[in-house]
Design an enzyme around this catalytic site. Structure first.
Site, PDB file in Angstrom:
ATOM      1  N   LYS A   1     -70.341 -34.447 -41.156  1.00  0.00           N
ATOM      2  CA  LYS A   1     -70.741 -34.122 -39.787  1.00  0.00           C
ATOM      3  C   LYS A   1     -69.713 -34.630 -38.778  1.00  0.00           C
ATOM      4  CE  LYS A   1     -75.588 -34.313 -41.157  1.00  0.00           C
ATOM      5  NZ  LYS A   1     -76.819 -35.126 -41.205  1.00  0.00           N
TER       6      LYS A   1
ATOM      7  N   GLN B   1     -79.183 -40.835 -39.384  1.00  0.00           N
ATOM      8  CA  GLN B   1     -79.175 -40.217 -40.705  1.00  0.00           C
ATOM      9  C   GLN B   1     -80.363 -40.728 -41.527  1.00  0.00           C
ATOM     10  OE1 GLN B   1     -77.011 -37.833 -41.873  1.00  0.00           O
ATOM     11  NE2 GLN B   1     -78.332 -37.736 -43.661  1.00  0.00           N
TER      12      GLN B   1
ATOM     13  N   ASP C   1     -80.985 -33.472 -33.798  1.00  0.00           N
ATOM     14  CA  ASP C   1     -81.634 -33.090 -35.053  1.00  0.00           C
ATOM     15  C   ASP C   1     -82.853 -32.199 -34.793  1.00  0.00           C
ATOM     16  OD1 ASP C   1     -80.615 -33.570 -37.536  1.00  0.00           O
ATOM     17  OD2 ASP C   1     -81.531 -35.525 -37.807  1.00  0.00           O
TER      18      ASP C   1
END
Length: 298
Positions: free
Chosen positions: A48, A92, A115
């Protein structure tokens, strides 16, 4: 059979984002937080961060030790929320056992929730309002659109009820006028239900779960799962989705595993980062909407 490859679609998103970034008077900043050294998380975060930098975003990874307390992480998130130079925050998952995922999601500023998993953004999605949307489902919708697969009027079956995939994808499909069924581990007569699907989305995480007998002839299949099923002679993981290979003989279109949905998840994360920046900082005429860079809601 049409292969619904993700990389060409992800590249199209990146090109559109780079064009968008060239017109912004600032560089959007993504902050990724990782707790611990889980190998998969380390790999995902590195991917990412690298892709964000590649398209011209500013990106930084904050790494905390495995024994970090929940309170310490929440305090760090509060500092990121308060920093006007940060446009997107991603923690994460999974986090270590002592850190509750729900507590983390409730702590993130919804305006920086790239997200798309905070309760506020999930609620806005379900109520039909503009939101930062969960990346994997948004990537699936973008993938279908790229390959000219219409959703309106179709019968869609999603074999997953998670907050990450199944629920937000159902909301997006409903928004596009599909008829949606969610199946899960307690569903009875699974094959009977999946055989109704004109578009079948599976995210079970079990290799070989979907067999040809479970698929309607001519169905479009989106296989979200990436399952490790062994190692090759070079010691590399052998990956497979939920579908057995023979499903390709029945379906009209199918995502490969790997190389299908996965690249789209990262692309939509970066899409959300730019969208969050534009919404927060304000740039008239450049609001990003529904996975279509430069467009407005329809």
């Amino acid at each position: 059979m049409l292969e619904l490859a993700g990389p060409p679609v992800a590249e199209a998103v990146y090109e559109e984002l780079k064009a968008q970034l060239a017109h912004l008077p600032y560089v959007p900043h993504l902050r990724v937080v990782r707790v611990g050294e889980d190998p998969a998380s380390v790999s995902y975060v590195r991917l990412k961060d690298r892709q964000a930098r590649k398209i011209g975003l500013s990106s930084q990874v904050d790494v905390f030790p495995e024994d970090t307390s929940e309170q310490a992480l929440l305090e760090h998130i509060a500092r990121l929320n308060a920093d006007d130079g940060i446009d997107g925050i991603l923690v994460q998952f999974p986090t270590p056992r002592q850190i509750r995922q729900q507590a983390v999601l409730e702590a993130i500023d919804p305006a920086k929730d790239v997200d798309g998993l905070t309760p506020v953004n999930a609620g806005r999605l379900w109520s039909g309002q503009e939101a930062l949307e969960s990346c994997t489902p948004a990537g699936i919708m973008r993938l279908l659109g790229h390959y000219g697969i219409t959703v309106a009027g179709k019968e869609v079956v999603i074999v997953n009820r998670s907050n990450l995939v199944g629920k937000p994808l159902a909301a997006m499909m409903l928004r596009e006028n599909a008829t949606v069924t969610i199946a899960h581990s307690r569903t009875q007569n699974m094959a009977e239900i999946t055989r109704r699907a004109e578009i079948l989305v599976t995210a079970v995480g079990r290799a070989g779960f979907i067999t040809p007998e479970m698929v309607r002839p001519g169905a479009v299949i989106i296989d979200v799962s990436v399952n490790r099923v062994g190692r090759n002679d070079q010691g590399r993981d052998i990956l497979a989705g939920d579908c057995v290979p023979e499903v390709a003989r029945v379906a009209s279109a199918l995502t490969p595993v790997p190389g299908g949905v996965g690249p789209m998840t990262v692309a939509m994360l970066l899409f959300n980062t730019v969208k969050a920046a534009v919404r927060r900082r304000g740039e008239p005429g450049m609001i990003l909407s529904r996975g279509e860079p430069g467009s407005r809601s329809r």
